[in-house]
Design a protein around this motif. Sequence first.
Motif, PDB file in Angstrom:
ATOM      1  N   ALA A  34      12.594  14.373 -26.804  1.00  0.00           N
ATOM      2  CA  ALA A  34      12.793  13.212 -27.669  1.00  0.00           C
ATOM      3  C   ALA A  34      14.076  13.331 -28.475  1.00  0.00           C
ATOM      4  O   ALA A  34      14.568  12.335 -29.004  1.00  0.00           O
ATOM      5  CB  ALA A  34      11.597  13.048 -28.615  1.00  0.00           C
ATOM      6  N   ASP A  35      14.610  14.542 -28.584  1.00  0.00           N
ATOM      7  CA  ASP A  35      15.873  14.740 -29.299  1.00  0.00           C
ATOM      8  C   ASP A  35      17.080  14.377 -28.445  1.00  0.00           C
ATOM      9  O   ASP A  35      18.214  14.431 -28.908  1.00  0.00           O
ATOM     10  CB  ASP A  35      15.993  16.190 -29.787  1.00  0.00           C
ATOM     11  CG  ASP A  35      15.724  17.217 -28.696  1.00  0.00           C
ATOM     12  OD1 ASP A  35      15.353  16.827 -27.567  1.00  0.00           O
ATOM     13  OD2 ASP A  35      15.892  18.425 -28.975  1.00  0.00           O
ATOM     14  N   ARG A  36      16.856  14.020 -27.184  1.00  0.00           N
ATOM     15  CA  ARG A  36      17.929  13.545 -26.299  1.00  0.00           C
ATOM     16  C   ARG A  36      17.334  12.510 -25.340  1.00  0.00           C
ATOM     17  O   ARG A  36      16.851  12.835 -24.254  1.00  0.00           O
ATOM     18  CB  ARG A  36      18.591  14.711 -25.566  1.00  0.00           C
ATOM     19  CG  ARG A  36      17.674  15.525 -24.714  1.00  0.00           C
ATOM     20  CD  ARG A  36      18.154  16.942 -24.615  1.00  0.00           C
ATOM     21  NE  ARG A  36      17.346  17.789 -25.461  1.00  0.00           N
ATOM     22  CZ  ARG A  36      17.138  19.068 -25.214  1.00  0.00           C
ATOM     23  NH1 ARG A  36      17.725  19.641 -24.196  1.00  0.00           N
ATOM     24  NH2 ARG A  36      16.389  19.796 -26.008  1.00  0.00           N
ATOM     25  N   PRO A  37      17.384  11.256 -25.731  1.00  0.00           N
ATOM     26  CA  PRO A  37      16.663  10.203 -24.996  1.00  0.00           C
ATOM     27  C   PRO A  37      17.318   9.766 -23.694  1.00  0.00           C
ATOM     28  O   PRO A  37      16.782   8.884 -23.021  1.00  0.00           O
ATOM     29  CB  PRO A  37      16.646   9.043 -26.002  1.00  0.00           C
ATOM     30  CG  PRO A  37      17.853   9.267 -26.851  1.00  0.00           C
ATOM     31  CD  PRO A  37      17.992  10.768 -26.972  1.00  0.00           C
ATOM     32  N   ILE A  38      18.431  10.371 -23.306  1.00  0.00           N
ATOM     33  CA  ILE A  38      19.142   9.925 -22.117  1.00  0.00           C
ATOM     34  C   ILE A  38      18.235   9.922 -20.885  1.00  0.00           C
ATOM     35  O   ILE A  38      18.304   9.016 -20.047  1.00  0.00           O
ATOM     36  CB  ILE A  38      20.408  10.795 -21.870  1.00  0.00           C
ATOM     37  CG1 ILE A  38      21.157  10.339 -20.623  1.00  0.00           C
ATOM     38  CG2 ILE A  38      20.048  12.266 -21.793  1.00  0.00           C
ATOM     39  CD1 ILE A  38      21.680   8.933 -20.679  1.00  0.00           C
ATOM     40  N   GLY A  39      17.363  10.899 -20.759  1.00  0.00           N
ATOM     41  CA  GLY A  39      16.508  10.971 -19.580  1.00  0.00           C
ATOM     42  C   GLY A  39      15.557   9.792 -19.470  1.00  0.00           C
ATOM     43  O   GLY A  39      15.282   9.310 -18.366  1.00  0.00           O
ATOM     44  N   ALA A  40      15.051   9.309 -20.605  1.00  0.00           N
ATOM     45  CA  ALA A  40      14.171   8.144 -20.572  1.00  0.00           C
ATOM     46  C   ALA A  40      14.932   6.899 -20.119  1.00  0.00           C
ATOM     47  O   ALA A  40      14.405   6.075 -19.359  1.00  0.00           O
ATOM     48  CB  ALA A  40      13.544   7.916 -21.947  1.00  0.00           C
ATOM     49  N   TRP A  41      16.182   6.761 -20.581  1.00  0.00           N
ATOM     50  CA  TRP A  41      17.003   5.640 -20.114  1.00  0.00           C
ATOM     51  C   TRP A  41      17.203   5.707 -18.598  1.00  0.00           C
ATOM     52  O   TRP A  41      17.077   4.703 -17.889  1.00  0.00           O
ATOM     53  CB  TRP A  41      18.367   5.656 -20.800  1.00  0.00           C
ATOM     54  CG  TRP A  41      18.381   5.114 -22.190  1.00  0.00           C
ATOM     55  CD1 TRP A  41      18.568   5.821 -23.361  1.00  0.00           C
ATOM     56  CD2 TRP A  41      18.220   3.749 -22.581  1.00  0.00           C
ATOM     57  NE1 TRP A  41      18.520   4.980 -24.440  1.00  0.00           N
ATOM     58  CE2 TRP A  41      18.312   3.692 -23.992  1.00  0.00           C
ATOM     59  CE3 TRP A  41      18.002   2.561 -21.885  1.00  0.00           C
ATOM     60  CZ2 TRP A  41      18.197   2.514 -24.715  1.00  0.00           C
ATOM     61  CZ3 TRP A  41      17.882   1.378 -22.599  1.00  0.00           C
ATOM     62  CH2 TRP A  41      17.987   1.354 -23.996  1.00  0.00           C
ATOM     63  N   LEU A  42      17.528   6.899 -18.104  1.00  0.00           N
ATOM     64  CA  LEU A  42      17.814   7.046 -16.681  1.00  0.00           C
ATOM     65  C   LEU A  42      16.564   6.842 -15.823  1.00  0.00           C
ATOM     66  O   LEU A  42      16.664   6.426 -14.666  1.00  0.00           O
ATOM     67  CB  LEU A  42      18.437   8.415 -16.410  1.00  0.00           C
ATOM     68  CG  LEU A  42      19.811   8.642 -17.060  1.00  0.00           C
ATOM     69  CD1 LEU A  42      20.295  10.078 -16.822  1.00  0.00           C
ATOM     70  CD2 LEU A  42      20.836   7.644 -16.530  1.00  0.00           C
TER      71      LEU A  42
END
Length: 310
Positions: A34-42
């Motif tokens: 959750a401290d780096r949301p880029i994966g959820a976007w991808l």
Amino acid sequence: MTVSSAPVADAAPRNWVDRRAPAAWQPYLRLARADRPIGAWLLFWPCAWSSALAAIASGASWPNPWHLMLFAIGSVAMRGAGCAYNDLVDRDIDARVARTRSRPLPSGQITPKQAAIFLAALLGVGLAVLLCLPPFAILVGLGSIVPVALYPFMKRITWWPQAMLGVCFGWGALMGWAAAFGRLDLAPLALHGAAFLWIIGYDTIYAHQDKEDDLMVGVGSTALLFGARTGPALTALYAGAVGLLLLAVFLAGGGLLAYAGVIAFGLHCLKQVRRLDVDDPALCLKLFKSNRDAGALVVVGLVADALFRL
């Protein structure tokens, strides 16, 4: 003992989890990335591509908002579950890699049992989201279980773990269409192929951050496989992704704005290749994260085409 205040080395400094989340929640939020949301976007973008493409094919002026909301929630939950599962499987390897040894499991912020309970909770959220979709889409979603389960082990047996990630993260390209039409056609299959190639490309960029450590611990990646040929390999992967996106738009009956979104996506990917320095980890991470914008360009083009029907 839980060490809830310890930040993670590969997260952005002073991210919202470190600054604002309750101390007791921090290790779990870090485990779910959750401290780096880029994966959820991808993970979300292929779902949105599929919903928007289905809107074009059906003559709707907008992707189904209910489906988009479910995919957004599911992307956050399942990305977190995937990270938790991956970290449980890889905790011994992560302890030997500089970038990952400060993650919650190898650093001792939480125990494997605590991580497994948290994983079960996230999977419960993902299942609840899936069951809100039409029956055929539920069946398609269940088909992702095997590749997701296999993914963490691929680096141990192949140079191509990024290909399995492409299968998993690209699965959403099937879901929007399946939810809209109750079937799969050539258009979503082409869309999944495009997502598959795109994901291999951007995860190869990401993997260049860890290539020395991966070599030391004996795991494979396309970053190690391609090496100095990464630029030409990415060019081929991204070109294939663009070609399949164009095919998907054609098969769905898309118009000029949809094609424009794909071309903008292709130019963004070309810019990544031109800027890439595989020996600069900070740049690799920056270019990897820029794929949030690349995926958005496709969505904007598809949604605009559905709205204006040029």
